[in-house]
Design an enzyme around this catalytic site. Sequence first.
Site, PDB file in Angstrom:
ATOM      1  N   GLU A   1      42.779  -5.188  61.447  1.00 50.18           N
ATOM      2  CA  GLU A   1      42.157  -5.085  60.118  1.00 50.18           C
ATOM      3  C   GLU A   1      43.268  -4.722  59.129  1.00 50.18           C
ATOM      4  OE1 GLU A   1      39.460  -1.745  59.457  1.00 50.18           O
ATOM      5  OE2 GLU A   1      38.380  -2.864  57.924  1.00 50.18           O
TER       6      GLU A   1
ATOM      7  N   LYS B   1      33.476  -8.522  56.199  1.00 46.95           N
ATOM      8  CA  LYS B   1      32.973  -7.267  56.783  1.00 46.95           C
ATOM      9  C   LYS B   1      31.582  -6.964  56.240  1.00 46.95           C
ATOM     10  CE  LYS B   1      34.705  -2.547  57.630  1.00 46.95           C
ATOM     11  NZ  LYS B   1      35.889  -1.675  57.418  1.00 46.95           N
TER      12      LYS B   1
ATOM     13  N   CYS C   1      35.923  -3.687  62.230  1.00 41.91           N
ATOM     14  CA  CYS C   1      35.948  -2.225  62.330  1.00 41.91           C
ATOM     15  C   CYS C   1      34.569  -1.570  62.301  1.00 41.91           C
ATOM     16  CB  CYS C   1      36.880  -1.649  61.273  1.00 41.91           C
ATOM     17  SG  CYS C   1      37.470  -0.008  61.763  1.00 41.91           S
TER      18      CYS C   1
HETATM   19  N1  LIG Z   1      38.043   0.676  58.719  1.00 46.08           N
HETATM   20  C1  LIG Z   1      36.936   1.232  59.153  1.00 46.08           C
HETATM   21  O1  LIG Z   1      35.850   0.628  59.060  1.00 46.08           O
HETATM   22  C2  LIG Z   1      37.133   2.600  59.716  1.00 46.08           C
HETATM   23  C3  LIG Z   1      36.124   3.206  60.583  1.00 46.08           C
HETATM   24  O2  LIG Z   1      35.064   2.658  60.866  1.00 46.08           O
HETATM   25  C4  LIG Z   1      36.467   4.539  61.114  1.00 46.08           C
HETATM   26  O3  LIG Z   1      35.618   5.165  61.774  1.00 46.08           O
HETATM   27  O4  LIG Z   1      37.595   5.033  60.921  1.00 46.08           O
END
Ligand SMILES: NC(=O)CC(=O)C(=O)O
Length: 315
Positions: free
Chosen positions: A72, A145, A197
Amino acid sequence: MMASSTPSSLEHTMLAASEQVPIIVVAIYCGQFKIGLCQLSVTSEKNQNLVCARNSIKAAVECGARLVVLPEMWNCPYSNDYFAKFAEDFENEDASPTFSMLSEAACSHGITIVGGSVPESSDGRLYNTSCVFGPDGKLKAKHRKIHLFDIEIPGDITFKESDFFAAGDKPTIVDTDLATDKQLFNADVGRIGIGICHDIRFPELAALYRAKGARIICYPGAFNISTGELLWEVMQRARAADNQLFVATCSPSRDSSGSYAIWGHSTLVGPSGEIIATSGHEETVVVAEIDYSKIELQRKGLPLDKQKRADIYLS
Ligand SMILES: NC(=O)CC(=O)C(=O)O
């Protein structure tokens, strides 16, 4: 068959890449294809990030990977100060250096690339977007996302992605080029589900991907050190075990630029929830073999689909 997929058949090798990025290779007998997870060190120089990602893809391919996953936010620090400045419009491919690089890399190596995620600008909005490219270099899918990472834990972590990004509104399933892969590489990359994520926290999305026939879900991610230690591995293993499929995650490395402290630990999990390969938090490439027969074995031995009591909890 059983013996070939037991942990005793794992071979762990540490190799030094020409770019001096350590590579972890995990091989399992009877595998069908190798996946490469490029845990990249992200800087505030976009061009440097592109060069680094290109080298890392090449290193993964040299270790035999036919499916390569990036993290990501790999062309841009994961920080509100950079998202708008680094965003690219993928509709205008020629003006998108990230799109061009991924397309060229997929085509010249003849592989499938899940291009992590980068900031996308479209119709005056920003999205956190993952592009998937096939072995012909063509864009196969684009996942925006769906669940934006808004968190406020006093004294620990505050981050509000929704201040900057609009949310995607579609699940993403990609059918990769089976015929091409089978003929050329004797591999079957098959049907892939994509999440980014925070999307991993929502079991309904993973269950939908399983219902639609995905055999692996790829989650480019950038968990924070606050959430990562407790939850990163748990989430991956839960999504894999619940749905009896493979889960692959790919994160930036901890030394990436920006104020957001990254957990790292890019991982491949198998269909019984077992960790097949993982990394620390440093820049690295993880290459591991995926054997889809493990899915059938697990689903036959523990037929969760048949045992499900939808009459009780889905009505
Ligand atoms: N980038 C993300 O979505 C981060 C995430 O979910 C986390 O817990 O850290």
